[in-house]
Design an enzyme around this catalytic site. Sequence first.
Site, PDB file in Angstrom:
ATOM      1  N   HIS A 190       3.238   1.891  -3.932  1.00 23.47           N
ATOM      2  CA  HIS A 190       2.830   2.706  -2.779  1.00 23.47           C
ATOM      3  C   HIS A 190       2.895   1.844  -1.520  1.00 23.47           C
ATOM      4  CE1 HIS A 190       0.648   5.545  -5.713  1.00 23.47           C
ATOM      5  NE2 HIS A 190       1.843   6.015  -5.405  1.00 23.47           N
ATOM      6  N   ALA A 191       3.686   2.321  -0.563  1.00 20.27           N
ATOM      7  CA  ALA A 191       4.045   1.493   0.578  1.00 20.27           C
ATOM      8  C   ALA A 191       2.852   1.044   1.427  1.00 20.27           C
ATOM      9  CB  ALA A 191       5.041   2.274   1.442  1.00 20.27           C
ATOM     10  N   ARG A 192       1.916   1.937   1.670  1.00 20.08           N
ATOM     11  CA  ARG A 192       0.857   1.631   2.643  1.00 20.08           C
ATOM     12  C   ARG A 192      -0.253   0.757   2.090  1.00 20.08           C
ATOM     13  NH1 ARG A 192      -1.212   7.856   3.029  1.00 20.08           N
ATOM     14  NH2 ARG A 192      -2.127   8.082   0.967  1.00 20.08           N
ATOM     15  N   GLU A 193      -0.218   0.479   0.805  1.00 24.25           N
ATOM     16  CA  GLU A 193      -1.321  -0.256   0.177  1.00 24.25           C
ATOM     17  C   GLU A 193      -1.074  -1.756   0.322  1.00 24.25           C
ATOM     18  OE1 GLU A 193      -1.351   1.618  -3.708  1.00 24.25           O
ATOM     19  OE2 GLU A 193      -1.749   3.576  -2.821  1.00 24.25           O
ATOM     20  N   ARG A 246       3.597   6.441   2.043  1.00 29.60           N
ATOM     21  CA  ARG A 246       3.233   6.098   0.662  1.00 29.60           C
ATOM     22  C   ARG A 246       4.455   6.031  -0.276  1.00 29.60           C
ATOM     23  NH1 ARG A 246      -0.985   7.510  -3.382  1.00 29.60           N
ATOM     24  NH2 ARG A 246      -0.079   8.671  -5.099  1.00 29.60           N
ATOM     25  N   ASN A 263       5.065   6.604  -8.202  1.00 26.55           N
ATOM     26  CA  ASN A 263       4.077   6.583  -9.280  1.00 26.55           C
ATOM     27  C   ASN A 263       3.818   7.970  -9.880  1.00 26.55           C
ATOM     28  OD1 ASN A 263       2.730   4.589 -10.745  1.00 26.55           O
ATOM     29  ND2 ASN A 263       0.739   5.184  -9.882  1.00 26.55           N
ATOM     30  N   ARG A 264       4.729   8.886  -9.616  1.00 29.45           N
ATOM     31  CA  ARG A 264       4.755  10.187 -10.314  1.00 29.45           C
ATOM     32  C   ARG A 264       6.130  10.405 -10.924  1.00 29.45           C
ATOM     33  NH1 ARG A 264       0.502   9.251  -9.038  1.00 29.45           N
ATOM     34  NH2 ARG A 264      -1.131  10.463  -8.018  1.00 29.45           N
ATOM     35  N   HIS A 316      -2.545  -1.695  -6.816  1.00 26.25           N
ATOM     36  CA  HIS A 316      -2.600  -0.644  -5.805  1.00 26.25           C
ATOM     37  C   HIS A 316      -3.845  -0.862  -4.959  1.00 26.25           C
ATOM     38  CE1 HIS A 316       0.207   2.565  -7.510  1.00 26.25           C
ATOM     39  NE2 HIS A 316       0.237   1.634  -8.439  1.00 26.25           N
ATOM     40  N   SER A 317      -4.042   0.019  -3.982  1.00 25.27           N
ATOM     41  CA  SER A 317      -5.339   0.104  -3.308  1.00 25.27           C
ATOM     42  C   SER A 317      -5.514   1.553  -2.858  1.00 25.27           C
ATOM     43  CB  SER A 317      -5.400  -0.847  -2.109  1.00 25.27           C
ATOM     44  OG  SER A 317      -4.682  -0.327  -0.997  1.00 25.27           O
ATOM     45  N   TYR A 318      -6.738   2.050  -2.696  1.00 23.20           N
ATOM     46  CA  TYR A 318      -7.925   1.249  -2.766  1.00 23.20           C
ATOM     47  C   TYR A 318      -8.979   1.976  -3.601  1.00 23.20           C
ATOM     48  CZ  TYR A 318      -9.217   4.559   0.966  1.00 23.20           C
ATOM     49  OH  TYR A 318      -9.441   5.704   1.706  1.00 23.20           O
ATOM     50  N   TYR A 368      -8.600  10.525 -11.513  1.00 24.46           N
ATOM     51  CA  TYR A 368      -8.162  11.926 -11.596  1.00 24.46           C
ATOM     52  C   TYR A 368      -6.930  11.974 -12.488  1.00 24.46           C
ATOM     53  CZ  TYR A 368      -5.600   9.876  -7.631  1.00 24.46           C
ATOM     54  OH  TYR A 368      -4.891   9.028  -6.825  1.00 24.46           O
ATOM     55  N   GLU A 391      -6.890  -0.872  -8.687  1.00 18.26           N
ATOM     56  CA  GLU A 391      -7.072  -0.418  -7.304  1.00 18.26           C
ATOM     57  C   GLU A 391      -7.938  -1.457  -6.612  1.00 18.26           C
ATOM     58  OE1 GLU A 391      -5.809   2.342  -5.919  1.00 18.26           O
ATOM     59  OE2 GLU A 391      -5.257   3.577  -7.655  1.00 18.26           O
TER      60      GLU A 391
HETATM   61  O1  0X9 Z   1      -2.608   8.123  -7.792  1.00 17.60           O
HETATM   62  C1  0X9 Z   1      -2.088   7.036  -8.037  1.00 17.60           C
HETATM   63  O2  0X9 Z   1      -0.875   6.875  -8.184  1.00 17.60           O
HETATM   64  C2  0X9 Z   1      -2.990   5.799  -8.168  1.00 17.60           C
HETATM   65  N1  0X9 Z   1      -3.981   5.811  -7.128  1.00 17.60           N
HETATM   66  S1  0X9 Z   1      -3.559   5.558  -5.570  1.00 17.60           S
HETATM   67  O3  0X9 Z   1      -4.726   5.806  -4.759  1.00 17.60           O
HETATM   68  N2  0X9 Z   1      -3.161   4.030  -5.365  1.00 17.60           N
HETATM   69  O4  0X9 Z   1      -2.441   6.389  -5.237  1.00 17.60           O
HETATM   70  C3  0X9 Z   1      -3.643   5.803  -9.525  1.00 17.60           C
HETATM   71  C4  0X9 Z   1      -2.686   5.807 -10.680  1.00 17.60           C
HETATM   72  C5  0X9 Z   1      -3.370   5.744 -12.009  1.00 17.60           C
HETATM   73  N3  0X9 Z   1      -2.459   5.904 -13.100  1.00 17.60           N
HETATM   74  C6  0X9 Z   1      -2.001   7.102 -13.541  1.00 17.60           C
HETATM   75  N4  0X9 Z   1      -2.458   8.219 -13.080  1.00 17.60           N
HETATM   76  N5  0X9 Z   1      -1.101   7.084 -14.484  1.00 17.60           N
HETATM   77 ZN    ZN Z   2      -1.312   3.438  -5.031  1.00 19.82          ZN
END
Ligand code: 0X9
Ligand code: ZN
Length: 435
Positions: A190-193, A246, A263-264, A316-318, A368, A391
């Site tokens: 994630h770019a902004r972290e 991001r 990350n999705r 990652h953060s945060y 989540y 995080e």
């Molecule tokens: O949502 C995310 O990708 C991560 N949090 S963030 O605030 N840095 O964007 C958490 C990812 C946790 N891992 C999975 N959900 N697989």
């Molecule tokens: Zn992140």
Amino acid sequence: MRSLHSRVSILATLLLQLFIFYRVSNAEITSLHGAQSISAFTNSEEKVKFLIGFDGLVGYDLAHAHRNFVDVFVDAANATDFKKQLEQRNITYRVNADNLEKKFKEETNARIKAQLSSRFSYFAQRPSHDRYSDYDGIIEQVRELVRYRSNVARMGIIGYSYERRPIYAVKIGKGEGGVKPAIVIDAGIHAREWIAPAAVLYFIDQLLTNQTNYYMYEKVDWYIIPVLNPDGYQFTHSSSENRLWRKTRSPSNYPKCPGTDANRNFDLAWMAVGASSYPCAQTYAGPRAFSEPEARALKDFILLLDGTAKLYLSFHSYGQYILYPWGFTHEVPENEKTLRALASSVSKAIYSVYGTKYVYGTSANALYPAAGGSDDWAMGRGGVDLAYTIELPGGGSVGFDMPPSQIKRVGYETFQGLKVFHHHVEVKYGSYIWH
Ligand code: 0X9
Ligand code: ZN
């Protein structure tokens, strides 16, 4: 109980996505002028869900969702209405910053000033860890460290980003003793972290220049990717307007909304939950799994390691979380006990330094549900035994703008946690030394 709860929340997320898909017609926040950073305090699941529903809506950017508070960036046009909605729902809130444009302009100016004043001595010296460098700056510092310890460190390119930037990995290892268990680390998906690549640069420095840490690569090899999403990271450095980017920078079929949430984008239950098919959403999962070269680079690299990678850590953060799989379901993996015990030891080690508290648990249960994350893929498909998303702490008034003076503090305390991770890998897998 748990499965009913998970079914309800998956349904709720799907409904929210449908809702978001039909309501949104433009990018999240188009201008930071007068945009506000707001923490909304939540004491019920219903309130959290209400706030998560703003992901991808025009004028809103969901910075961070937590059980007790949700941080939202809202543009000038929507700020008053948003606060009214919060009041109507009895959600208390705090305005952390009321003009993000001004805030990031000031920060950018300070950064440029600091860079200019040290321009001539910037390279060919140890990293000072008192500023956020752009992509080339980070890579230059890593290169310098690798040059200094070229007997144990090497740099490689594991792939190229959409804009054809090389994605670098550093290997730290003794090179003798045959196949060793490996720890793979990345930051900057994630770019902004920004704190994440900065902390990882600190780790590389500690591993390579602090003699008391040399034991950490006797029996274990390290592969460290300081910035996995260099296009996005560089974009956040290109102008203060882009500071909150991001995603990656690949185009989508909406010309106004490029970028995929890398990350999705990993292929394990891709798009099942907590991800959006709407290109303007911050959690856009991409047109298909592994559409992003950055996600593919990590996948190919882990597969190349062919089962020798035992531990994967994604920084990652945060929010101060130590998260482990699964993110795509509320169910827990078979080795949850090991994952939890290790997370607990790591969080204790970090706490003992300056009292920073980390919450640990599976991503879906502690944070989540969200599918397509690198950690889930690494463990579910990549053959890595243990995977975590860490995080790091937030800071500043926007969470992602941790003051640069804090980099060393965060780096140092987290490195004490890294020693615990290393110890676990060494004890459990480090006995196959070849002579
Ligand atoms: O949502 C995310 O990708 C991560 N949090 S963030 O605030 N840095 O964007 C958490 C990812 C946790 N891992 C999975 N959900 N697989
Ligand atoms: Zn992140």
